[in-house]
Design an enzyme around this catalytic site. Structure first.
Site, PDB file in Angstrom:
ATOM      1  N   ASN A   9       4.639  -0.459   4.582  1.00 17.64           N
ATOM      2  CA  ASN A   9       3.820  -1.636   4.247  1.00 17.64           C
ATOM      3  C   ASN A   9       4.343  -2.794   5.078  1.00 17.64           C
ATOM      4  OD1 ASN A   9       2.487  -3.801   3.143  1.00 17.64           O
ATOM      5  ND2 ASN A   9       3.561  -3.707   1.165  1.00 17.64           N
ATOM      6  N   TRP A  10       3.570  -3.169   6.069  1.00 18.52           N
ATOM      7  CA  TRP A  10       4.040  -4.200   7.003  1.00 18.52           C
ATOM      8  C   TRP A  10       3.867  -5.618   6.470  1.00 18.52           C
ATOM      9  CZ3 TRP A  10       1.747  -1.963  12.220  1.00 18.52           C
ATOM     10  CH2 TRP A  10       2.520  -0.861  12.602  1.00 18.52           C
ATOM     11  N   LYS A  11       3.172  -5.755   5.349  1.00 16.35           N
ATOM     12  CA  LYS A  11       2.954  -7.098   4.790  1.00 16.35           C
ATOM     13  C   LYS A  11       2.354  -7.999   5.873  1.00 16.35           C
ATOM     14  CE  LYS A  11       6.497  -5.947   1.486  1.00 16.35           C
ATOM     15  NZ  LYS A  11       7.506  -6.363   0.528  1.00 16.35           N
ATOM     16  N   HIS A  95      -0.082  -4.322  -5.270  1.00 19.98           N
ATOM     17  CA  HIS A  95       1.293  -4.636  -4.858  1.00 19.98           C
ATOM     18  C   HIS A  95       1.796  -5.840  -5.648  1.00 19.98           C
ATOM     19  CE1 HIS A  95       4.737  -5.832  -2.471  1.00 19.98           C
ATOM     20  NE2 HIS A  95       4.764  -4.585  -2.036  1.00 19.98           N
ATOM     21  N   GLU A  97       3.397  -8.348  -4.819  1.00 17.95           N
ATOM     22  CA  GLU A  97       3.148  -9.651  -4.173  1.00 17.95           C
ATOM     23  C   GLU A  97       1.716 -10.117  -4.420  1.00 17.95           C
ATOM     24  OE1 GLU A  97       4.662  -8.500  -0.342  1.00 17.95           O
ATOM     25  OE2 GLU A  97       6.665  -8.390  -1.222  1.00 17.95           O
ATOM     26  N   GLU A 167       7.572   0.386  -7.682  1.00 16.04           N
ATOM     27  CA  GLU A 167       8.340  -0.618  -6.941  1.00 16.04           C
ATOM     28  C   GLU A 167       8.892  -1.648  -7.927  1.00 16.04           C
ATOM     29  OE1 GLU A 167       6.966  -0.721  -2.552  1.00 16.04           O
ATOM     30  OE2 GLU A 167       5.759  -2.149  -3.655  1.00 16.04           O
ATOM     31  N   GLY A 173      12.691  -6.398  -1.102  1.00 14.99           N
ATOM     32  CA  GLY A 173      13.142  -7.395  -0.137  1.00 14.99           C
ATOM     33  C   GLY A 173      14.464  -8.040  -0.507  1.00 14.99           C
ATOM     34  N   SER A 213      13.666  -1.936  -1.003  1.00 14.29           N
ATOM     35  CA  SER A 213      14.893  -1.861  -0.204  1.00 14.29           C
ATOM     36  C   SER A 213      15.251  -0.439   0.215  1.00 14.29           C
ATOM     37  CB  SER A 213      16.062  -2.537  -0.942  1.00 14.29           C
ATOM     38  OG  SER A 213      15.775  -3.921  -1.147  1.00 14.29           O
ATOM     39  N   GLY A 234       9.019  -1.457   3.024  1.00 17.91           N
ATOM     40  CA  GLY A 234       8.646  -2.749   3.591  1.00 17.91           C
ATOM     41  C   GLY A 234       9.432  -3.021   4.861  1.00 17.91           C
ATOM     42  N   GLY A 235      10.470  -3.846   4.745  1.00 12.22           N
ATOM     43  CA  GLY A 235      11.219  -4.334   5.898  1.00 12.22           C
ATOM     44  C   GLY A 235      11.662  -3.259   6.880  1.00 12.22           C
TER      45      GLY A 235
HETATM   46  P1  13P Z   1      11.221  -3.772   1.080  1.00 10.43           P
HETATM   47  O1  13P Z   1      11.353  -2.331   1.579  1.00 10.43           O
HETATM   48  O2  13P Z   1      11.261  -4.762   2.187  1.00 10.43           O
HETATM   49  O3  13P Z   1      12.135  -4.050  -0.059  1.00 10.43           O
HETATM   50  O4  13P Z   1       9.708  -3.879   0.500  1.00 10.43           O
HETATM   51  C1  13P Z   1       9.248  -2.924  -0.398  1.00 10.43           C
HETATM   52  C2  13P Z   1       7.791  -3.127  -0.586  1.00 10.43           C
HETATM   53  O5  13P Z   1       7.353  -4.099  -1.149  1.00 10.43           O
HETATM   54  C3  13P Z   1       6.889  -2.097  -0.038  1.00 10.43           C
HETATM   55  O6  13P Z   1       5.581  -2.280  -0.498  1.00 10.43           O
END
Ligand code: 13P
Length: 251
Positions: A9-11, A95, A97, A167, A173, A213, A234-235
């Site tokens: 997920n590149w956000k 998600h 967010e 999640e 993050g 993470s 994510g990251g």
């Molecule tokens: P991180 O891997 O950056 O913690 O993000 C997880 C996430 O929100 C994937 O959707």
């Protein structure tokens, strides 16, 4: 046996040019890696280009959200049919967010998941508790609410074909991933609820991903838990080498 599933997920990261460059490198990095489903979720603007750049590879494209109406006066929104036409095969919905920053409710998540599935997209439905909820001992209650409301009206055969992502919000993050035991406990609970509410086919077919993470050096321990079928990253999915290492270590 459920096929392991890894989604990035590149956000709100990566332009069209950056997404295309990633795809070219990543497709090479995972060449020969069989028996896994691989998905990248770029911003809307890069979906079409990324679908083109990954065509003929084992990498599929997801949107990070979807709106439930087919078309109309809904400024800023994108329909499931439009995403299919642009080349997406999956749609992330719910998600944390989206829930926290943009007000997505369980009822909205349900409508989005339904719209995605009706258009032929596989929904990746995100659930998970906040730190406050975990510390108050409400983790399972929150998951139960998000599953019952988010998947309201879905048949067992439909749930079997979709993807859930657990999640924990406190692990996103933050560099603080859930321990394998914490993840395993939550995933086992989710699996048991799927069986109870949607039947054996749903429980056995639905992939349940862990997110929060995830890195190349913690994925193997997380995947050691029997109900963790893969990861939503994510990251660490922003770099092709790093994401490919997660896929290799976690499959
Ligand atoms: P991180 O891997 O950056 O913690 O993000 C997880 C996430 O929100 C994937 O959707």
């Amino acid at each position: 046996m459920r096929t392991p599933f890894f989604a990035g997920n590149w956000k709100m990261f990566k332009t069209v040019a950056e997404a295309t460059a990633f795809a070219n490198a990543f497709v090479e990095d995972v060449r020969g890696v069989d028996g896994v489903d691989l998905v990248l979720a770029p911003p809307f603007t890069a979906i079409h280009a990324l679908a083109g750049a990954t065509q003929g590879s084992r990498v599929a494209v997801a949107s990070q959200d979807v709106y439930w109406e087919k078309e109309g006066a809904f400024t800023g929104e994108v329909s499931a049919g439009m995403l299919v036409e642009a080349g997406a095969r999956y749609a992330i919905v719910g998600h944390s967010e989206r829930r926290r920053l943009f007000g997505d409710s369980d009822a909205w998540v349900n409508r989005k998941a339904r719209a995605a599935m009706s258009a032929g997209l596989v929904p990746i439905v995100c659930i998970g508790e906040t730190l406050e909820e975990r510390e108050a001992g409400q983790t399972f209650d929150v998951l139960d609410r998000q599953i019952t409301a988010g998947l309201d009206g879905f048949a067992g055969s439909e749930v079997a074909g979709l993807v859930l992502a657990y999640e924990p919000v406190w692990a996103i993050g933050t560099g603080r991933n859930a321990t394998p035991e914490q993840a395993g406990e939550a995933h086992a609970h989710i699996r048991q609820r799927l069986r109870q509410w949607f039947g054996a086919e749903a429980a056995e077919g639905c992939r349940v991903l862990y997110g929060g993470s995830v890195k190349a050096d913690n994925i193997a321990a997380l995947r050691g838990q029997p109900d963790v079928d893969g990861a939503l990253v994510g990251g660490a999915s922003l770099d092709p080498k790093s994401f490919a290492a997660i896929v290799r270590n976690g499959r």
